[in-house]
Scaffold this motif. Structure first.
Motif, PDB file in Angstrom:
ATOM      1  N   THR A 170      56.127  43.046  25.317  1.00  0.00           N
ATOM      2  CA  THR A 170      54.770  43.333  25.772  1.00  0.00           C
ATOM      3  C   THR A 170      54.624  42.804  27.190  1.00  0.00           C
ATOM      4  N   LEU A 171      53.813  43.490  27.979  1.00  0.00           N
ATOM      5  CA  LEU A 171      53.698  43.139  29.391  1.00  0.00           C
ATOM      6  C   LEU A 171      52.256  43.269  29.838  1.00  0.00           C
ATOM      7  N   ALA A 172      51.781  42.279  30.572  1.00  0.00           N
ATOM      8  CA  ALA A 172      50.452  42.335  31.178  1.00  0.00           C
ATOM      9  C   ALA A 172      50.612  42.188  32.685  1.00  0.00           C
ATOM     10  N   LEU A 173      50.154  43.204  33.419  1.00  0.00           N
ATOM     11  CA  LEU A 173      50.163  43.160  34.871  1.00  0.00           C
ATOM     12  C   LEU A 173      48.731  43.079  35.372  1.00  0.00           C
ATOM     13  N   SER A 174      48.519  42.354  36.451  1.00  0.00           N
ATOM     14  CA  SER A 174      47.162  42.183  36.986  1.00  0.00           C
ATOM     15  C   SER A 174      47.243  41.886  38.471  1.00  0.00           C
ATOM     16  N   GLY A 175      46.063  41.880  39.109  1.00  0.00           N
ATOM     17  CA  GLY A 175      45.970  41.507  40.519  1.00  0.00           C
ATOM     18  C   GLY A 175      45.534  42.619  41.441  1.00  0.00           C
ATOM     19  N   LEU A 176      45.643  43.878  40.979  1.00  0.00           N
ATOM     20  CA  LEU A 176      45.238  45.008  41.819  1.00  0.00           C
ATOM     21  C   LEU A 176      43.792  45.370  41.525  1.00  0.00           C
ATOM     22  N   ALA A 177      43.037  45.696  42.558  1.00  0.00           N
ATOM     23  CA  ALA A 177      41.609  45.965  42.420  1.00  0.00           C
ATOM     24  C   ALA A 177      41.349  47.455  42.192  1.00  0.00           C
ATOM     25  N   VAL A 202      54.145  51.197  38.721  1.00  0.00           N
ATOM     26  CA  VAL A 202      52.759  50.760  38.919  1.00  0.00           C
ATOM     27  C   VAL A 202      52.136  51.636  40.011  1.00  0.00           C
ATOM     28  N   THR A 203      50.827  51.904  39.903  1.00  0.00           N
ATOM     29  CA  THR A 203      50.121  52.627  40.954  1.00  0.00           C
ATOM     30  C   THR A 203      48.868  51.852  41.356  1.00  0.00           C
ATOM     31  N   ALA A 204      48.735  51.569  42.635  1.00  0.00           N
ATOM     32  CA  ALA A 204      47.547  50.902  43.183  1.00  0.00           C
ATOM     33  C   ALA A 204      46.688  51.940  43.886  1.00  0.00           C
ATOM     34  N   PHE A 205      45.362  51.734  43.875  1.00  0.00           N
ATOM     35  CA  PHE A 205      44.447  52.700  44.501  1.00  0.00           C
ATOM     36  C   PHE A 205      43.537  52.055  45.544  1.00  0.00           C
ATOM     37  N   ASP A 206      43.449  50.750  45.557  1.00  0.00           N
ATOM     38  CA  ASP A 206      42.582  50.064  46.516  1.00  0.00           C
ATOM     39  C   ASP A 206      43.418  49.532  47.668  1.00  0.00           C
ATOM     40  N   ALA A 207      43.015  49.839  48.894  1.00  0.00           N
ATOM     41  CA  ALA A 207      43.706  49.319  50.070  1.00  0.00           C
ATOM     42  C   ALA A 207      43.356  47.840  50.224  1.00  0.00           C
ATOM     43  N   GLU A 208      44.337  46.976  50.055  1.00  0.00           N
ATOM     44  CA  GLU A 208      44.103  45.533  50.043  1.00  0.00           C
ATOM     45  C   GLU A 208      45.437  44.827  50.212  1.00  0.00           C
ATOM     46  N   ALA A 209      45.405  43.501  50.181  1.00  0.00           N
ATOM     47  CA  ALA A 209      46.624  42.691  50.222  1.00  0.00           C
ATOM     48  C   ALA A 209      46.619  41.786  48.998  1.00  0.00           C
ATOM     49  N   PRO A 210      46.936  42.329  47.827  1.00  0.00           N
ATOM     50  CA  PRO A 210      46.816  41.562  46.589  1.00  0.00           C
ATOM     51  C   PRO A 210      48.096  40.799  46.253  1.00  0.00           C
ATOM     52  N   THR A 211      48.005  40.006  45.200  1.00  0.00           N
ATOM     53  CA  THR A 211      49.176  39.386  44.581  1.00  0.00           C
ATOM     54  C   THR A 211      49.314  39.962  43.184  1.00  0.00           C
ATOM     55  N   LEU A 212      50.436  40.604  42.927  1.00  0.00           N
ATOM     56  CA  LEU A 212      50.693  41.213  41.625  1.00  0.00           C
ATOM     57  C   LEU A 212      51.249  40.156  40.688  1.00  0.00           C
TER      58      LEU A 212
END
Length: 346
Positions: A170-177, A202-212
């Motif tokens: 099982t996997l939980a990914l987070s950090g993208l807005a 993974v697909t990100a949709f918000d232009a940002e500088a996140p930590t995955l």
């Protein structure tokens, strides 16, 4: 070979002699003379010691091939604690209850009566304690709306790949807005590991500088990245005001986008309606013109002027429109490819 003459043996006197087999000579009365060769215990070889876990070390090796009869053996830790007492060669012992990340010394002690012969030392270090961590490998830069690959590598606390971390997890990914248009990122919920390594999309949709961040049970890890906006796909009115800020309710970004002003006044009173016009991508992120882009404005049915979004810029300078004395207006901004219409402007 040294030979010794023994004389004057009395009652209950014994000695171990060897001229091949060892002899034990005893006399209950009188005295006599005997000859023989005194023999020492054979020194054992140093044991091999290797970590089994954070709390145990495996100790193994051979016992001497030849030895005085009746000899016994102890495997000792740090000079005193007996780990085991092997009776056969080769031997294998497990020393447990140890402290993580600690080096221990082991020796084999041969014993016969009061005689002792100790091997050279062998050392073993327990593994570090604590759970695995993930090394998360994401691209340095990705584009909003474009899927990208993330590599997950399970590492032990001593930074080696945990090849036993395998199979479906099982996997939980987070950090993208969520993007300005309301599009949430897409993450997988499982990953299949082979010898400690897995890849996921993974697909990100918000232009940002996140930590995955990636987590599976107690195993976790992070990686920073930058998400840049996609290509221009829509227009937006930014900072709209008619003397006071106005609220625009707009459809999702698209090539033909519409907005409604929800706070229009009942009369214009010749006020000025103004805003800048900017470029956004499909997800509502502010994006940059790759070439100079001309924006044409119209109020009602008449063209009201033109402004330019310079190459490398994200929006025009301020556009202003004089509202009519009564009622509301329909304002339109458009380029050769995109259009934005505001109804109820007032």
């Amino acid at each position: 070979m040294t030979r010794h003459a023994l004389v004057g043996l009395t009652a209950a006197t014994g000695i171990l002699l060897s001229a091949g087999p060892a002899w034990s000579l005893w006399s209950t009365v009188g005295s006599g003379t005997a000859t023989g060769t005194a023999t020492a215990l054979t020194q054992p070889a140093a044991p091999s010691a290797s970590a089994q876990s954070a709390t145990s070390v495996a100790v193994n090796g051979p016992l001497p091939a030849t030895q005085l009869p009746g000899t016994t053996y102890d495997i000792v830790r740090n000079g005193s604690a007996v780990v085991c007492s092997p009776t056969a060669s080769p031997y294998a012992c497990s020393d447990t209850g140890l402290t993580a990340s600690t080096t221990y010394s082991y020796a084999v002690v041969a014993k016969l009566g009061a005689w002792r012969s100790t091997s050279p030392a062998g050392t073993g270090t327990t593994l570090c304690g604590g759970p695995d961590t993930f090394v998360v490998g994401a691209p340095t830069q990705v584009t909003a709306g474009a899927a990208f690959t993330v590599t997950l590598t399970a590492k032990t606390c001593n930074s080696s790949t945990d090849t036993m971390f395998t199979g479906a997890k099982t996997l939980a990914l987070s950090g993208l807005a969520t993007s300005p248009s309301g599009q949430a990122p897409t993450y997988p919920t499982t990953a299949t590991f082979t010898s400690g390594v897995a890849t996921v999309s993974v697909t990100a949709f918000d232009a940002e500088a996140p930590t995955l961040t990636a987590t599976s049970g107690v195993v976790t890890g992070t990686d920073p990245l930058t998400v840049v906006a996609g290509a221009p796909n829509s227009l937006s009115f930014n900072g709209a005001t008619n003397g006071a800020p106005v609220v625009l309710t707009c459809t999702a970004p698209s090539a033909t986008r519409t907005c409604t002003q929800s706070t229009a006044g009942s009369t214009g009173n010749k006020r000025t309606w103004s805003a800048t016009v900017g470029l956004t991508d499909l997800w509502g992120n502010v994006t940059t013109a790759t070439t100079a882009t001309t924006v044409t404005f119209s109020g009602g049915t008449t063209v009201d002027g033109q402004l330019t979004i310079a190459a490398g810029s994200t929006e025009t300078t301020l556009y202003s429109y004089s509202l009519p004395r009564t009622g509301t207006s329909t304002l339109r901004a458009f380029t050769s490819m995109l259009s934005l219409t505001v109804t109820g402007a007032g």
